[in-house]
Design a protein around this motif. Sequence first.
Motif, mmCIF file in Angstrom:
data_model
loop_
_atom_site.group_PDB
_atom_site.id
_atom_site.type_symbol
_atom_site.label_atom_id
_atom_site.label_comp_id
_atom_site.label_asym_id
_atom_site.label_seq_id
_atom_site.Cartn_x
_atom_site.Cartn_y
_atom_site.Cartn_z
ATOM 1 N N THR A 270 0.893 -1.143 -0.141
ATOM 2 C CA THR A 270 -0.047 0.105 -0.080
ATOM 3 C C THR A 270 0.767 1.150 0.040
ATOM 4 O OG1 THR A 270 -1.718 -1.223 1.151
ATOM 5 C CG2 THR A 270 -1.613 1.342 1.255
ATOM 6 N N ILE A 271 2.006 1.057 0.849
ATOM 7 C CA ILE A 271 2.758 2.383 0.904
ATOM 8 C C ILE A 271 3.451 2.702 -0.722
ATOM 9 C CG2 ILE A 271 5.052 3.069 1.684
ATOM 10 C CD1 ILE A 271 4.391 1.703 4.222
ATOM 11 N N TRP A 272 3.740 1.576 -1.381
ATOM 12 C CA TRP A 272 4.442 1.639 -2.600
ATOM 13 C C TRP A 272 3.390 2.076 -3.589
ATOM 14 C CZ3 TRP A 272 8.931 2.053 -4.385
ATOM 15 C CH2 TRP A 272 10.320 1.619 -3.918
ATOM 16 N N ILE B 149 10.252 9.121 -14.694
ATOM 17 C CA ILE B 149 11.566 8.424 -14.610
ATOM 18 C C ILE B 149 11.396 7.654 -13.113
ATOM 19 C CG2 ILE B 149 13.856 7.814 -14.545
ATOM 20 C CD1 ILE B 149 14.153 10.227 -16.479
ATOM 21 N N THR B 150 11.201 8.389 -12.203
ATOM 22 C CA THR B 150 11.166 7.868 -10.874
ATOM 23 C C THR B 150 9.970 6.987 -10.551
ATOM 24 O OG1 THR B 150 12.228 9.828 -9.954
ATOM 25 C CG2 THR B 150 11.455 8.271 -8.339
ATOM 26 N N ALA B 151 8.756 7.364 -11.065
ATOM 27 C CA ALA B 151 7.707 6.488 -11.015
ATOM 28 C C ALA B 151 7.766 5.182 -11.767
ATOM 29 C CB ALA B 151 6.442 7.339 -11.720
ATOM 30 N N ALA C 91 8.491 -2.269 -7.222
ATOM 31 C CA ALA C 91 7.411 -2.845 -6.494
ATOM 32 C C ALA C 91 6.588 -3.808 -7.060
ATOM 33 C CB ALA C 91 6.791 -1.402 -5.728
ATOM 34 N N PHE C 92 5.996 -3.546 -8.171
ATOM 35 C CA PHE C 92 5.059 -4.393 -8.770
ATOM 36 C C PHE C 92 5.424 -4.680 -10.111
ATOM 37 C CE2 PHE C 92 2.996 -0.935 -6.094
ATOM 38 C CZ PHE C 92 2.304 -1.724 -5.170
ATOM 39 N N MET D 156 1.707 -3.462 -18.250
ATOM 40 C CA MET D 156 1.337 -2.225 -18.451
ATOM 41 C C MET D 156 2.127 -1.953 -19.812
ATOM 42 S SD MET D 156 1.107 1.484 -16.566
ATOM 43 C CE MET D 156 1.010 2.909 -17.552
ATOM 44 N N PHE D 157 3.451 -1.964 -19.654
ATOM 45 C CA PHE D 157 4.496 -1.662 -20.737
ATOM 46 C C PHE D 157 4.402 -2.364 -21.809
ATOM 47 C CE2 PHE D 157 5.672 1.260 -17.203
ATOM 48 C CZ PHE D 157 6.479 2.044 -17.920
ATOM 49 N N SER D 158 3.821 -3.767 -21.742
ATOM 50 C CA SER D 158 3.954 -4.602 -22.972
ATOM 51 C C SER D 158 2.624 -4.384 -23.670
ATOM 52 C CB SER D 158 3.859 -6.207 -22.672
ATOM 53 O OG SER D 158 2.811 -6.558 -21.562
ATOM 54 N N GLY D 159 1.432 -4.164 -22.787
ATOM 55 C CA GLY D 159 0.189 -3.944 -23.462
ATOM 56 C C GLY D 159 0.071 -2.670 -24.124
ATOM 57 N N PHE D 160 0.368 -1.572 -23.311
ATOM 58 C CA PHE D 160 0.591 -0.337 -23.944
ATOM 59 C C PHE D 160 1.718 -0.005 -24.767
ATOM 60 C CE2 PHE D 160 -2.539 1.092 -20.241
ATOM 61 C CZ PHE D 160 -3.509 0.177 -20.827
#
Length: 229
Positions: A5-7, A61-63, A70-71, A78-82
């Motif tokens: 949750t924190i991440w 970049i940080t996000a 974390a995930f 996300m990065f393959s689908g989009f």
Amino acid sequence: MELTTIWFLLIAVLFTGYFILEGFDFGVGMLLPVLGRDDRERRVLINTIGPVWDGNEVWLITAGGAMFAAFPEWYATMFSGFYLPLLLILLALIARGVAFEFRHKRPEPSWKRRWDTAIFFGSLLPAVLWGVAFANILRGVPLDAQHEYVGGLLDLLNPYALLGGVTTAALFLTHGAVFIALKTVGEVRERAGKLAVRVGAVTILLAVAFLAWTLGIRSSTLAVALAAA
């Protein structure tokens, strides 16, 4: 509070910071051919974001790094689908950054005009495509049992996502016009202030329509409470 949750909250803060700070950069870039009536005025507009535009991209970049750490499954999905929208965003950001650096290298009007075009489209494409991407995340995308995206590009360009893209572009336009009005003087400031009012009114209508559609898709007590607030 659990570590996940924190991440998640940290990533949300990073993306929020990126869209708030980079939002006026995109807005200024999109308004370059609208408010900049000659080379001097366009130079003034570019100078308003000159000291900060590259630093604002550090939030993205940080996000992305935080998502990967974390995930990793979310990041991979996300990065393959989009992939294509994110690739277009990356290319647009590269073109815009190069344009900022090379625009003043030669005095010919045609040279500057080409780089001004790169700044415009390098700001417009991310403004729209980020809205399309996050609208699809809110709506949901088809995944298989391995959490891999099984749709196509046209599935991402659905009416709800396109409305999200138009809404984010309008928000960034309003933000950019307000920023220009705060950072300039004279005729440019007056035109930016008047434009901010007009674009802001349209943005409110788009935001309300997008919010209403979102509540129709993801209706919950918490969502309704946040929308009312």
